[in-house]
Design a protein around this motif. Structure first.
Motif, PDB file in Angstrom:
ATOM      1  N   LEU A  78      -0.663 -11.433 -34.585  1.00  9.95           N
ATOM      2  CA  LEU A  78      -0.222  -9.950 -34.927  1.00  9.95           C
ATOM      3  C   LEU A  78       1.268  -9.647 -34.431  1.00  9.95           C
ATOM      4  O   LEU A  78       1.654 -10.276 -33.042  1.00  9.95           O
ATOM      5  CB  LEU A  78      -0.917  -8.976 -34.163  1.00  9.95           C
ATOM      6  N   ALA A  79       2.215  -9.224 -35.173  1.00  8.53           N
ATOM      7  CA  ALA A  79       3.472  -9.009 -34.900  1.00  8.53           C
ATOM      8  C   ALA A  79       3.940  -7.407 -35.324  1.00  8.53           C
ATOM      9  O   ALA A  79       3.387  -7.038 -36.477  1.00  8.53           O
ATOM     10  CB  ALA A  79       4.485  -9.971 -35.342  1.00  8.53           C
ATOM     11  N   PHE A  80       5.014  -6.837 -34.711  1.00  5.84           N
ATOM     12  CA  PHE A  80       5.644  -5.870 -35.316  1.00  5.84           C
ATOM     13  C   PHE A  80       6.469  -6.089 -36.552  1.00  5.84           C
ATOM     14  O   PHE A  80       7.185  -7.196 -36.490  1.00  5.84           O
ATOM     15  CB  PHE A  80       6.630  -5.152 -34.091  1.00  5.84           C
ATOM     16  N   GLN A 119      -7.102  -0.292 -34.360  1.00 12.11           N
ATOM     17  CA  GLN A 119      -6.913   0.202 -32.994  1.00 12.11           C
ATOM     18  C   GLN A 119      -5.394  -0.072 -32.607  1.00 12.11           C
ATOM     19  O   GLN A 119      -4.844  -1.368 -33.056  1.00 12.11           O
ATOM     20  CB  GLN A 119      -7.766  -0.238 -32.007  1.00 12.11           C
ATOM     21  N   ALA A 120      -4.820   0.821 -32.029  1.00 12.56           N
ATOM     22  CA  ALA A 120      -3.457   0.731 -31.402  1.00 12.56           C
ATOM     23  C   ALA A 120      -3.383  -0.456 -30.436  1.00 12.56           C
ATOM     24  O   ALA A 120      -4.187  -0.149 -29.366  1.00 12.56           O
ATOM     25  CB  ALA A 120      -2.767   1.854 -31.068  1.00 12.56           C
ATOM     26  N   LEU A 121      -2.445  -1.256 -30.486  1.00 13.29           N
ATOM     27  CA  LEU A 121      -2.254  -2.271 -29.336  1.00 13.29           C
ATOM     28  C   LEU A 121      -1.055  -2.366 -28.387  1.00 13.29           C
ATOM     29  O   LEU A 121      -1.226  -2.429 -27.401  1.00 13.29           O
ATOM     30  CB  LEU A 121      -2.487  -3.864 -30.127  1.00 13.29           C
ATOM     31  N   ALA A 162       3.243 -11.024 -31.216  1.00  8.75           N
ATOM     32  CA  ALA A 162       2.786 -10.088 -29.976  1.00  8.75           C
ATOM     33  C   ALA A 162       1.523 -10.333 -29.167  1.00  8.75           C
ATOM     34  O   ALA A 162       1.278 -10.421 -28.164  1.00  8.75           O
ATOM     35  CB  ALA A 162       3.319  -8.691 -30.179  1.00  8.75           C
ATOM     36  N   PHE A 163       0.623 -10.569 -30.231  1.00  7.96           N
ATOM     37  CA  PHE A 163      -0.791 -10.679 -29.750  1.00  7.96           C
ATOM     38  C   PHE A 163      -1.534 -11.804 -30.599  1.00  7.96           C
ATOM     39  O   PHE A 163      -1.030 -11.952 -32.014  1.00  7.96           O
ATOM     40  CB  PHE A 163      -1.583  -9.620 -29.852  1.00  7.96           C
TER      41      PHE A 163
END
Length: 373
Positions: free
Chosen positions: A61-63, A84-86, A194-195
């Motif tokens: 996951l990335a912006f 869900q917001a990370l 990011a995750f």
């Protein structure tokens, strides 16, 4: 006289005693206990590769925009739901861009109203022959340009609106946060991971295959998986995926092993071992202490389940393992073999089968023994 009588009486009493002993029944021979086992799969002839339980789907996951991280809402190991917001970026820049685009859209729409009114007026004058055709065409083109400008600015406004939403990174699906690569205050680029999310669902084992033996493996090949938390149980699996190129540092090929039967109690991050048989065949094995030899011919003692008598059975063995020896020929999986003390046994001798805890074993032809408490 007394001494002569005593010398005659003693031999006579010994003769009577010997005769009496000769007439008694012979003592019964005690049945000795023998620890028995059944042959198991020869793990020594299987290649074992360490691995780790992973999720089948692991999206990174990335912006979608660059910015400075202002909030980190989850950590490694957190269970998250879809959407869900990370984490969040500083929204100030995207908000200003959104306001700028909103103002441009308002200006474009006002200009469109003006040029539309101008076009309509020239259209009326043209009908009365008060303006030339070229003047009307010029007003018409100005109107079309204004309408196109509104479409362009509205699209830019929609992009800016979306980017304002991109300032919040959300989970693409339900799962567990496996890795975190950002922290509050860090400036990240668009697309920077990011995750890593371990999605809910199927679990697999990730292993690394050696370069020198890579040709022996193929997708769909059957394997056995042993979890570190359950060392006495192996679960069937298959190679689902193999990397086409080697890792530049370890020179190994990454592979994914999927479980093929039922629900396996495998948790993320657990250690596991994957066993891959040579040529797809796994022979039987017995403990080293069960093997004897006579004139360099190896044999084992097999117990007849009908009357618990011993039979010497010659076998063909493979390479010795640490604790067991593989039996290539001569035994069946249902046979019962004396596990130790074969050097003091003889052909046809009757024994009392016991297990390692000295409990009596009821010999059967099944793969599992029946133990009497």
């Amino acid at each position: 006289m007394f001494r002569h009588a005593l010398s005659v009486a003693l031999p006579a009493s010994l003769v009577v005693l010997l005769v009496a002993c000769g007439n008694s029944e012979p003592a019964a021979v005690a049945v000795r206990p023998a620890m028995v086992v059944q042959p198991q799969l020869a793990g020594e002839l299987m290649d074992a590769y360490p691995g780790e339980v992973r999720a089948r789907l692991e999206p990174e996951l990335a912006f979608r925009i660059a910015g400075k991280v202002t909030k980190r809402l989850v950590d490694v190991g957190a269970q998250v739901k879809k959407d869900q917001a990370l984490a969040e970026l500083d929204p100030q820049d995207v908000r200003l861009q959104l306001e700028a685009n909103r103002a441009q859209l308002a200006a474009a729409e006002a200009n469109l109203q003006l040029v539309r009114a101008e076009r309509d007026r020239y259209k009326t004058l043209l009908a009365r022959n008060l303006v030339s055709r070229s003047q009307y065409d010029n007003a018409e083109n100005t109107y079309r340009s204004g309408a196109a400008r509104v479409k362009q600015v509205r699209a830019e406004f929609n992009v800016a609106s979306n980017q304002a939403g991109y300032a919040v990174l959300r989970a693409s699906q339900s799962g567990v946060v496996a890795r975190r690569m950002v922290e509050v205050g860090q400036v990240v680029a668009a697309g920077q991971t990011a995750f890593t999310l371990a999605a809910d669902g199927e679990r697999e084992v990730m292993i690394n295959l050696p370069e020198q033996a890579f040709e022996r493996f193929k997708v769909g090949q059957s394997v056995a998986v042993e979890l570190w938390s359950q060392p006495d149980q192996r679960f069937p699996g298959r190679i689902r995926e193999m990397s086409p190129s080697a890792d530049p540092q370890s020179r190994t090929f990454a592979a994914r092993v999927a479980f093929t039967e039922g629900k396996v109690p495998a948790e993320l991050g657990q250690s596991a071992r994957v066993f891959i048989a040579h040529n797809g065949e796994v022979p039987l094995a017995v403990p080293l202490s069960a093997l004897s030899a006579e004139k360099d011919v190896p044999y084992v003692w097999v117990v007849d389940p009908k009357d618990s008598t011993l039979k010497r059975t010659h076998v063909r063995i493979g390479a010795y393992g640490e604790k067991t020896v593989p039996i290539l020929e001569g035994l069946q999986a249902s046979d019962w073999v004396v596990a130790a003390g074969g050097q003091v046994l003889r052909e046809g001798q009757q024994v009392r089968p016991v297990d390692r805890e000295n409990r009596i074993v009821e010999l059967t032809v099944t793969a599992k023994p029946t133990v009497k408490e």
